[in-house]
Design a protein around this motif. Structure first.
Motif, PDB file in Angstrom:
ATOM      1  N   PRO A   1       0.818  -1.250   0.080  1.00 32.99           N
ATOM      2  CA  PRO A   1       0.012  -0.127   0.039  1.00 32.99           C
ATOM      3  C   PRO A   1       0.761   1.310   0.042  1.00 32.99           C
TER       4      PRO A   1
ATOM      5  N   PHE B   1       0.638   5.758   0.329  1.00 32.75           N
ATOM      6  CA  PHE B   1      -0.174   6.879   0.810  1.00 32.75           C
ATOM      7  C   PHE B   1       0.490   7.990  -0.025  1.00 32.75           C
TER       8      PHE B   1
ATOM      9  N   MET C   1      -9.223  -1.543   4.173  1.00 36.77           N
ATOM     10  CA  MET C   1      -9.208  -1.437   5.865  1.00 36.77           C
ATOM     11  C   MET C   1      -8.473  -0.070   6.324  1.00 36.77           C
ATOM     12  N   TYR C   2      -7.780   0.590   5.390  1.00 37.13           N
ATOM     13  CA  TYR C   2      -7.291   1.694   5.667  1.00 37.13           C
ATOM     14  C   TYR C   2      -8.268   2.732   5.994  1.00 37.13           C
TER      15      TYR C   2
ATOM     16  N   LYS D   1      -8.554   3.265   9.572  1.00 29.57           N
ATOM     17  CA  LYS D   1      -7.637   3.521  10.310  1.00 29.57           C
ATOM     18  C   LYS D   1      -7.358   5.109  10.763  1.00 29.57           C
TER      19      LYS D   1
ATOM     20  N   GLU E   1      -5.089   7.224  11.769  1.00 25.96           N
ATOM     21  CA  GLU E   1      -3.995   8.099  11.418  1.00 25.96           C
ATOM     22  C   GLU E   1      -4.327   8.118   9.731  1.00 25.96           C
ATOM     23  N   VAL E   2      -4.706   7.225   8.906  1.00 27.96           N
ATOM     24  CA  VAL E   2      -5.051   7.466   7.726  1.00 27.96           C
ATOM     25  C   VAL E   2      -6.344   8.478   7.635  1.00 27.96           C
TER      26      VAL E   2
ATOM     27  N   LEU F   1      -5.605  12.177   7.859  1.00 24.37           N
ATOM     28  CA  LEU F   1      -4.896  13.035   6.558  1.00 24.37           C
ATOM     29  C   LEU F   1      -6.010  13.877   5.882  1.00 24.37           C
TER      30      LEU F   1
ATOM     31  N   ILE G   1     -12.384  -1.439  17.693  1.00 22.44           N
ATOM     32  CA  ILE G   1     -11.303  -1.147  18.479  1.00 22.44           C
ATOM     33  C   ILE G   1     -10.955  -2.217  19.376  1.00 22.44           C
TER      34      ILE G   1
END
Lengths: 267, 336, 278
Positions: free
Chosen positions: A33, A35, A57-58, A61, A63-64, A67, A173
């Motif tokens: 992957p 980014f 899946m990101y 997430k 932290e993704v 952005l 989570i």
């Protein structure tokens, strides 16, 4: 410059998205992957037949997401995952731009979720052929033989949870396996504990698995754990005639009841 | 003791293997059905591979099993009792054909398990372990032992180190008393060394670990961590396949009144690893956990344990579902 | 047989005090006199308490080392182990491993004023050192305790608070968050930092010992700095998640330190150079 790179550049430059999630080649040649947040760096984005990881899946997430608005290179399984995530209210459609990829590797014009839905609907939504063949083979076995097969495979499991972590639908989570009041699943990685874990995982994905096979690919021990969830996809389809990830407002088959639901599987 | 150099003919190796496996457990690498290499107890000699680059899992489980019972108990509320583990029953194990990187890991593990009070579970297993290592005549792009101060034929941790020669025989370096005991028990199998040289693979050095350690002293807040861990999915694969990762969990498991307390592998990459009861989590997001993994191995351990927490086997990178390539990341870190 | 460092002492629950709706204090006595005779600890140390079949949980020893023959622990019902502990009865056997960790340097504090500041369930980890210094009262100058909780019902050690309040040689300030008071409440109403600020205390020749939830620490630190406290004179006890208790399992690792070995007691000066992973 590939179509994907050009589209990504355009999206980033126009600030339609702040990041494009796609694929790049790592230093050993392995596809992984990527980014991309800088429009000048979209050339690293590639697409080929090895780009199999389910990038959806990101989308959940932390932290993704942080952005900003996300563009995502999406093959059919990724698009279906996005549908599922929207229907389960984990992802907001407006925060995503889909760079759809057709089965023959071409960039699709996915203007919105309706276009994506139409594309998904005309696609083959069953399990991938080679997995379906393996399942057919397994289904021919007796109960004892089947159990032996899985016992042997699952005894290898080290509970690294790569299967869970790589799955777009496993976004909790705190996973049930991490809950200890009561302790549903033994913490340790012994054969019984491993079987318990994989049954729990498969059951939680029944009717939600979109047959991408990512869990099996992620497993460092090559345990074909994707066959468990795929078997359930197949079965839920047979019972309820619903494929997961086909519309943004579908209800999970395992958590809804219709008066005409088949009940033949209830013992 | 002073190293003794001998030669074992290809055909003698099999005899040595059967002699050893007749009297104790031998843990040796075999090729599994799916082509992965895994270690098994007492496999038939024909199954044992000498051509493996690396097994998927490390062999740390011989000293640090994935599950280890710490005690048994009976819970009778008022009259609960504890039954201790009899560590004298830990069997002698010969580890056969493990590579120098793996064998170097025992010192690292020792610096964790025995740095202060001694963990007898680990110490006893290590004491009962004899290592017949195999120098590497092959490597792949993930190997980086030379970047962490080792070589494909480092003798560290081996009791006997075998190195393959061109003609297919093996040079045996007898390094310790344990190794010598094995050699002297089968004197006809160990011939005097001739002039033949071992075939050793070349592993390119990709970074200087001293520089990485130095850099990490001031890199805690660097944007590197977030940028380079976005793709990390937070599974424990890297830690579980790693020969030096030693973090563990302690849990109870009981059926009725009878139960046991055990420890099992754990990973700092898991979100719940550091979660407080209050809900506060000191390492809340994945970049912090990835940073911890690198920091622990390349900064905290050299500083505190006086040993680098990495032996360059490359398993974490081979096993990672998303190609979090550690040597690539360390190269990059060196230059930030 | 080799010594098993994971094997706990068998302890008998001698007394249970219900502190609040979900907080209890256990007095534990050694089942074997031999263990009791050998056992010593110092203020600030902690242990691993266990219910067989449920697991271990980490708390500070809440009684003072000056009180021999027993140890006490105070815990809030929160997880699997603490729930099981809460269901235990007087006479039941539990496990205890310890003592682990470093200690409050109370010898170095002799001749100084001591200012204890605690919030909520963070009084228990300080109770040991408080009683220890009270039991050695003549060695210290003023002893002040500032203790705050969300509500009157959440105050722990109510009997002792009364005892401290009545003692002329201890200054006790208790406070509850606004809205947490009852009609009978005679203490302060307000958050700990605010109450501390207007208490008119001095930092001269004083050691501050602080423990509480992260938000309380965050807002109390500036008050202490304003009062003139130096970083080396502010102590706290950290409570990272732990399993082994002796620097092996890796869980409480912060920077190169282990909270279980190098802590749990740290000065603010020591904490400042640590990554903020606690």
């Amino acid at each position: 410059m590939s179509n994907i790179a050009a589209k990504a550049k355009e999206l980033l430059e126009s600030k339609a998205v702040q990041v494009v999630i796609g694929y790049e080649a790592g230093p050993t040649g392995v596809v992984r992957p990527a980014f991309v947040t800088d429009p000048a760096k979209t050339d690293s984005l590639i697409y080929n037949e090895n780009c199999l990881q389910n990038l959806a899946m990101y989308l959940t997430k932390h932290e993704v997401k942080h952005l900003g608005k996300m563009g995502i290179v999406a093959t059919l399984p990724v698009m279906r995952s996005i549908m599922m995530l929207i229907s389960e209210q984990q992802v907001v459609a407006e925060n995503i731009v889909v760079l759809g990829i057709s089965d023959d590797g071409k960039l699709l014009d996915i203007a919105d979720m309706n276009v994506m839905k139409a594309h998904i609907e005309k696609s083959n939504l069953g399990n991938p052929t080679k997995d379906q063949e393996k399942l057919a083979e397994l289904n021919k076995l007796s109960l004892e033989e089947k159990f032996k097969f899985w016992e042997q495979e699952l005894s290898k499991c080290i509970k690294c949870y790569a299967c869970r972590q790589s799955c777009p639908m496993c976004y909790c989570i705190r996973c049930s396996t991490d809950c200890n009041q009561p302790q549903w699943i033994p913490v340790q990685a012994n054969t019984q504990g491993n079987i318990d874990w994989h049954i729990l995982r498969a059951m939680h994905l029944a009717g939600r698995c979109i047959s991408c096979g990512e869990c099996g690919r992620a497993c460092p021990l090559n345990i074909p754990c994707h066959l468990l969830t795929m078997q359930l996809s197949d079965q839920t389809y047979n019972y309820f005639k619903v494929h997961a990830g086909t519309s943004v407002d579908m209800k999970s088959v395992m958590s809804t009841f219709e008066p005409n639901d088949k009940e033949s599987f209830i013992i | 003791m002073e190293t003794i150099k001998k030669l074992i003919r290809k055909q003698s190796l099999e005899k040595l293997y059967s002699t050893l496996s007749a009297s104790r457990k031998v843990y040796a690498p075999v090729v599994a059905a799916d082509k992965r290499v895994e270690y098994k107890y007492n496999p038939a000699y024909a199954e044992v591979t000498f051509e493996h680059i690396q097994s998927t899992l490390s062999v740390k489980n011989v000293v640090f099993p994935k599950v280890e019972n710490l005690m048994y108990y009976t819970n009778n509320k008022v009259d609960s009792t504890i039954t201790d583990i009899d560590l004298t029953k830990i069997p002698e194990v010969v580890l056969w054909g493990s590579h120098p990187c793996d064998n170097s890991a025992y010192d690292v593990l020792k610096s964790i398990f025995c740095w202060d009070i001694k963990d007898e579970f680990f110490a006893k297993r290590l004491e009962k372990l004899v290592v017949i290592g195999l120098a590497c005549h092959q490597s792949d792009a993930y190997c980086f032992c030379t970047s962490v101060g080792l070589t494909p034929n480092s003798t560290k941790g081996s009791d006997i180190l075998l190195s393959k020669t061109k003609s297919g025989d093996y040079i045996a370096e007898i390094l310790t008393e344990k190794g010598n005991a094995i050699a002297t028990a089968s004197p006809d199998l160990f011939e005097n060394a001739n002039n033949e040289e071992a075939v050793i693979t070349e592993v390119k050095q990709t970074f200087y670990h001293e520089q990485v350690t130095e850099k990490l002293k001031t890199a805690f807040e660097h944007p590197f961590w977030v940028a380079n861990s976005l793709r990390c999915i937070g599974c424990g694969a890297c830690a579980y396949v790693c020969p030096t990762c030693a973090c563990f969990d302690i849990q109870d498991e009981a059926k009725g009144k009878e139960g046991r307390r055990y420890r099992s592998w754990d990973s700092c990459g898991f979100g719940l690893f550091t979660l407080h009861t209050s809900g506060h989590n000191p390492r809340e997001v994945q970049s912090q956990r990835w940073r911890q993994r690198i920091m622990h191995k390349f900064s905290y351990m050299p500083d505190r344990n006086k040993s680098l927490g990495c032996v360059g086997c490359g398993r974490c990178s081979r096993g990672c579902p998303v190609d979090m390539n550690i040597s690539e990341q360390l190269q990059a870190l060196q230059n930030i | 047989m080799c010594e098993n460092i994971y094997k706990p002492y068998l302890m008998v629950i001698d007394q249970i005090v219900d502190e609040t709706a979900d907080v209890k204090t256990f007095r534990l006595k050694f089942k074997n006199q031999e263990d009791a005779d050998k056992f010593t600890f110092k203020a600030g140390q902690f242990g691993e308490y266990s219910i067989f079949g449920e697991g271990e949980s980490t708390f500070c020893i809440a009684s003072a080392p000056t009180r021999k023959e027993y140890i006490e622990c105070t815990f809030r019902k929160a997880g699997r182990v603490t729930n099981a502990l809460a269901n235990a009865e007087v006479g039941d056997t539990v496990g205890f491993r310890g003592p682990y960790g470093n200690t409050f340097p109370i010898e170095q504090w002799e001749g100084k004023n001591l200012l204890y500041i605690a919030g909520g369930i963070a009084l228990p980890p300080m109770r040991c050192v408080i009683w220890n210094t009270i039991d050695l009262r003549e060695k210290y100058k003023d002893i002040t305790i500032v203790y705050g909780a969300r509500s009157v019902a959440d105050l722990v050690y109510k009997h002792e608070l009364k005892e401290w309040e009545e003692r002329p040689d201890i200054k006790l300030i208790t406070t509850v968050d606004p809205g947490g008071q009852t009609p009978e409440w005679k203490g302060e109403i307000g958050f700990v930092p605010t109450v501390l600020e207007k208490a008119g205390l001095t930092s001269a020749n004083t050691i501050a010992i602080l423990c509480g939830p992260p938000v309380m620490i965050k807002f109390t630190m500036p008050v202490l700095k304003n009062m003139g406290f130096e970083d080396k004179d502010i102590f706290t006890t950290l409570e990272n998640r732990m399993k082994c208790g002796f620097g092996k399992c890796g869980r409480c690792n912060v920077g190169k330190l282990f909270v279980c070995k190098d802590g749990p007691v740290f000065t603010y000066e020591e904490m400042k150079v640590l990554p903020a992973e606690y």
